[in-house]
Design an enzyme around this catalytic site. Structure first.
Site, PDB file in Angstrom:
ATOM      1  N   TYR A 131       6.134  -7.528   3.871  1.00 12.27           N
ATOM      2  CA  TYR A 131       5.974  -6.586   2.518  1.00 12.27           C
ATOM      3  C   TYR A 131       7.327  -6.190   2.445  1.00 12.27           C
ATOM      4  O   TYR A 131       8.126  -5.784   3.392  1.00 12.27           O
ATOM      5  CB  TYR A 131       5.078  -5.637   2.963  1.00 12.27           C
ATOM      6  CG  TYR A 131       4.712  -4.700   1.736  1.00 12.27           C
ATOM      7  CD1 TYR A 131       3.431  -5.364   0.619  1.00 12.27           C
ATOM      8  CD2 TYR A 131       5.253  -3.384   1.162  1.00 12.27           C
ATOM      9  CE1 TYR A 131       3.285  -4.630  -0.556  1.00 12.27           C
ATOM     10  CE2 TYR A 131       4.524  -2.691   0.189  1.00 12.27           C
ATOM     11  CZ  TYR A 131       3.771  -3.230  -0.685  1.00 12.27           C
ATOM     12  OH  TYR A 131       3.424  -2.566  -1.924  1.00 12.27           O
ATOM     13  N   PHE A 157       7.194  -3.128  -8.196  1.00 17.29           N
ATOM     14  CA  PHE A 157       7.949  -4.033  -7.645  1.00 17.29           C
ATOM     15  C   PHE A 157       7.373  -4.444  -6.231  1.00 17.29           C
ATOM     16  O   PHE A 157       7.024  -3.316  -5.288  1.00 17.29           O
ATOM     17  CB  PHE A 157       9.458  -3.541  -7.337  1.00 17.29           C
ATOM     18  CG  PHE A 157      10.404  -4.493  -6.281  1.00 17.29           C
ATOM     19  CD1 PHE A 157      11.131  -5.519  -7.064  1.00 17.29           C
ATOM     20  CD2 PHE A 157      10.255  -4.526  -5.190  1.00 17.29           C
ATOM     21  CE1 PHE A 157      11.827  -6.462  -6.146  1.00 17.29           C
ATOM     22  CE2 PHE A 157      10.867  -5.399  -4.201  1.00 17.29           C
ATOM     23  CZ  PHE A 157      11.707  -6.319  -4.938  1.00 17.29           C
ATOM     24  N   GLU A 158       7.203  -5.816  -5.857  1.00 17.23           N
ATOM     25  CA  GLU A 158       6.636  -6.000  -4.576  1.00 17.23           C
ATOM     26  C   GLU A 158       7.136  -7.505  -4.259  1.00 17.23           C
ATOM     27  O   GLU A 158       7.147  -8.420  -5.495  1.00 17.23           O
ATOM     28  CB  GLU A 158       5.258  -5.879  -4.605  1.00 17.23           C
ATOM     29  CG  GLU A 158       4.562  -4.535  -4.164  1.00 17.23           C
ATOM     30  CD  GLU A 158       3.105  -4.776  -4.178  1.00 17.23           C
ATOM     31  OE1 GLU A 158       2.546  -5.683  -4.770  1.00 17.23           O
ATOM     32  OE2 GLU A 158       2.425  -4.152  -3.642  1.00 17.23           O
ATOM     33  N   ILE A 159       7.684  -7.663  -3.282  1.00 10.95           N
ATOM     34  CA  ILE A 159       7.787  -9.069  -2.843  1.00 10.95           C
ATOM     35  C   ILE A 159       7.120  -9.146  -1.361  1.00 10.95           C
ATOM     36  O   ILE A 159       7.257  -8.274  -0.583  1.00 10.95           O
ATOM     37  CB  ILE A 159       9.344  -9.719  -2.556  1.00 10.95           C
ATOM     38  CG1 ILE A 159      10.169  -9.604  -3.857  1.00 10.95           C
ATOM     39  CG2 ILE A 159       9.193 -11.003  -1.914  1.00 10.95           C
ATOM     40  CD1 ILE A 159      11.694  -9.890  -3.661  1.00 10.95           C
ATOM     41  N   HIS A 216      -1.598  -0.191  -1.230  1.00 13.15           N
ATOM     42  CA  HIS A 216      -0.852  -1.286  -0.675  1.00 13.15           C
ATOM     43  C   HIS A 216      -0.007  -0.668   0.583  1.00 13.15           C
ATOM     44  O   HIS A 216       0.108  -1.260   1.506  1.00 13.15           O
ATOM     45  CB  HIS A 216       0.036  -1.959  -1.387  1.00 13.15           C
ATOM     46  CG  HIS A 216      -0.585  -3.058  -2.407  1.00 13.15           C
ATOM     47  ND1 HIS A 216       0.057  -3.636  -3.421  1.00 13.15           N
ATOM     48  CD2 HIS A 216      -1.873  -3.124  -2.514  1.00 13.15           C
ATOM     49  CE1 HIS A 216      -0.730  -4.448  -4.220  1.00 13.15           C
ATOM     50  NE2 HIS A 216      -1.968  -4.174  -3.569  1.00 13.15           N
TER      51      HIS A 216
END
Ligand SMILES: Nc1nc2c(ncn2[C@@H]2O[C@H](COP(=O)(O)OP(=O)(O)OP(=O)(O)O)[C@@H](O)[C@H]2O)c(=O)[nH]1
Ligand SMILES: *[C@@H]1O[C@H](CO)[C@@H](O)[C@H](O)[C@H]1NC(C)=O
Ligand SMILES: *[C@@H]1O[C@H](CO)[C@@H](O)[C@H](O)[C@H]1NC(C)=O
Ligand SMILES: [Mg+2]
Length: 405
Positions: free
Chosen positions: A235, A292-294, A329
Site C-alpha cells: 500500500y 491517490f493509492e498504488i 483503508h
C-alpha cells in the site's frame, strides 16, 4: 484586375505542384522503419474498449514500437522490461468526463505513455459514448468500462432507513461536508469494500487509483508497480492528514471490536503508532489520503481485509455516520500490514484539492522536471501526519525539509 488575378493563379498553381512533387519524393525516401513506426502508433492509438468483460486484452499495447526514431535516432519513449499485472482504476460519473480527462492527460504525460498500462473505469450508471470516446483517446493502454452491480451500491437490508435519514438531516443542519449525501456514502462504501472485487479488477494484482481533477507535477521515470513488487510493498500514499472527526465518531470502536474478534489478522510490527498515540485505546484520526493509492489488490481481497470490511459494514457507520474510505483503508493498512509494507512516494508530486505534495529536495525537483511550487508542499505542515510516518519507520526526512516546514 481579371488579368492579374489569372496570372497570380498560375503562380500559385505552379507553387503547389512544386510542393506536391517535393513531398512525394521525400516521403518515398523515408526508411521503411519509419512507416512501420507510424503504423504501430496508429494501431496503438486506435486502442480498444471493453464493456464489462473480464479477461479481454486487445489492441494498443500489443504493438509497442521498438525501433529507434528515424529523425532523432533515440529509442522510442516506451519502457522495456517485464510488464506488471497492473491497471489504473477510476470511479466516475459521466459528467466527470472533463475533470477525469485532465487527470488522465497528466498521468499519461508524466508516466503511462512509457508503460501503457490498462485503465478500468467504474460507474454505478452505464458510461455514455462521450465518456468512452474521450477517455479512450487519451489513454495509451486498453480501456475497460464497468457497471457496478446494484448490491454493491445500495443500502444493505440491515440498515435502518429511518435512522440513516435522520443522520443525514442532522449532518446537513450541522453543515458537515457531504453530510446529507446518499451517493457520497455509497461511493465511500464502494471504495472501502468493493472496487477490488469488480469482475474487471479480478484480472489484476496491482492498482493505481486516479480521481478527477488531480495533477502530477514531476516525471515518473520508473515502473511504480514494479517498485512496489520488488520492495515488498502492499500500500502507498503521497499525502496524509487528520480526518474530520464528525464523520467517524464510532469508527475506532468498530475497529476495536474487529481486533477483539480477529486478533489473528492484526500483525506484529504494524503501524499502530501512526494511528494511535495511546497504544490503540483511541484513534488520532491520522490517515493516508486515498484519492491517490498504488496498492495490491490481492491484499484487499484477502480474508483479513474482507473480515475487517464486513465487520465495519455491519456496524453501519457508512450510513449512520459518514465513514470515508481513506480512514477505512488506512486503518486496515496500519493494523494488518507490516510497517515496511507501506510506502511513501516522495517522488510522485501530486495535487487533489486542496492539498499538494511537492517533493522536498531541490535536486529531486530539477531532475524530475517538476512544476510544483515547493512552498505549497503539505508534508511538514502541522495538519499532515507524514512526520509521524517518518518517525515510526525511523526514516530520515528528505533533504531540505526544515527549510520547507
Ligand atoms: N459513479 C460515481 N462516481 C462517483 C460518485 N460520487 C463520487 N464519485 C467518484 O468517486 C471519487 C471520489 O469522489 P469525489 O467527489 O472526488 O470525493 P472527494 O475527493 O472526497 O471530494 P472532492 O474534494 O469533491 O474531490 C471520484 O473519482 C468521483 O468521480 C457517484 O455518485 N457515482
Ligand atoms: C429505526 O430507527 C428509528 C430512528 O432511530 C427508531 O425509532 C426505530 O425504532 C428503528 N427501527 C428498528 C426496527 O430498529
Ligand atoms: C493477474 O493477477 C490476477 C489476480 O491475482 C490473476 O488472477 C491473473 O491470472 C494474473 N494475470 C497474469 C497475466 O499473471
Ligand atoms: Mg476527489
Amino acid at each position: 484586375m481579371a488579368g492579374s488575378t489569372r496570372y497570380l493563379r498560375y503562380i500559385v498553381f505552379a507553387f503547389i505542384c512544386l510542393i506536391v512533387v517535393f513531398l512525394f519524393s521525400s516521403t518515398s525516401s523515408v526508411p521503411s522503419q519509419a512507416s512501420n513506426i507510424i503504423k504501430d502508433q496508429t494501431s496503438r492509438w486506435r486502442g480498444s474498449q471493453v464493456d464489462d468483460v473480464s479477461g479481454a486484452h486487445t489492441g494498443k499495447n500489443d504493438n509497442k514500437p521498438t525501433s529507434p526514431n528515424p529523425h532523432t535516432g533515440l529509442p522510442p519513449a516506451v519502457a522495456s522490461g517485464p510488464r506488471m499485472n497492473a491497471t489504473f482504476v477510476t470511479l466516475a460519473r459521466n459528467n466527470d468526463v472533463w475533470e477525469i480527462a485532465r487527470s488522465i492527460r497528466q498521468v499519461e504525460d508524466r508516466f503511462n505513455r512509457k508503460y501503457n498500462y490498462d485503465w478500468v473505469f467504474l460507474n454505478d450508471q452505464p458510461f455514455d459514448d462521450t465518456f468512452k470516446k474521450v477517455t479512450s483517446a487519451l489513454t495509451s493502454g486498453n480501456t475497460k468500462y464497468g457497471v457496478i452491480p446494484e448490491e454493491h451500491w445500495s443500502f444493505p437490508d440491515f440498515i435502518n432507513q429511518t435512522r440513516a435519514k435522520n443522520v443525514r438531516e442532522d449532518m446537513a443542519a450541522r453543515k458537515i461536508i457531504y453530510g446529507d449525501s446518499v451517493s457520497y456514502r455509497h461511493m465511500c462504501r464502494y471504495e472501502s469494500g468493493f472496487f477490488f472485487r469488480h469482475p474487471l479488477m479480478l484480472d489484476y494484482e496491482w492498482y493505481w487509483r486516479v480521481e478527477p481533477s488531480i495533477e502530477l507535477f514531476c516525471d515518473i521515470n520508473y515502473d511504480t508497480f514494479k517498485y512496489m513488487a520488488d520492495n515488498n510493498k502492499k500500500y502507498s500514499f503521497v499525502l496524509s492528514l487528520y480526518e474530520y472527526v464528525e464523520t467517524i465518531p464510532t469508527l475506532w470502536d468498530s475497529v476495536k471490536g474487529f481486533m477483539k474478534e480477529h486478533p489473528e489478522h492484526v500483525v506484529e510490527g504494524n503501524s499502530m503508532q501512526f494511528l494511535s498515540d495511546d497504544g490503540g485505546n483511541t484513534y488520532n484520526h491520522c490517515h493516508f489520503w486515498s484519492n491517490f493509492e498504488i496498492g495490491n489488490l490481492n491484499w484487499l481481497r484477502s480474508p483479513a481485509y474482507i473480515d475487517y470490511f464486513n465487520k465495519l459494514d455491519r456496524d453501519g457507520g457508512f450510513f449512520y455516520e459518514r465513514w470515508g474510505d481513506a480512514p477505512v483503508h488506512s486503518i486496515a493498512a496500519g493494523l494488518m500490514l507490516k510497517k515496511e509494507e507501506i510506502h511513501f512516494f516522495n517522488d510522485i508530486a501530486y495535487y487533489h484539492v486542496p492539498f499538494t505534495h511537492c517533493p522536498t529536495g531541490e535536486q529531486t525537483r530539477l531532475d524530475l522536471k517538476c512544476h510544483c511550487n515547493p512552498k505549497e508542499n503539505f508534508d511538514w505542515n502541522g495538519y499532515s501526519c507524514t512526520s509521524r510516518y517518518f518517525e515510526l519507520n525511523s526514516i530520515t526526512k528528505p533533504e531540505g525539509y526544515e527549510k520547507e516546514q
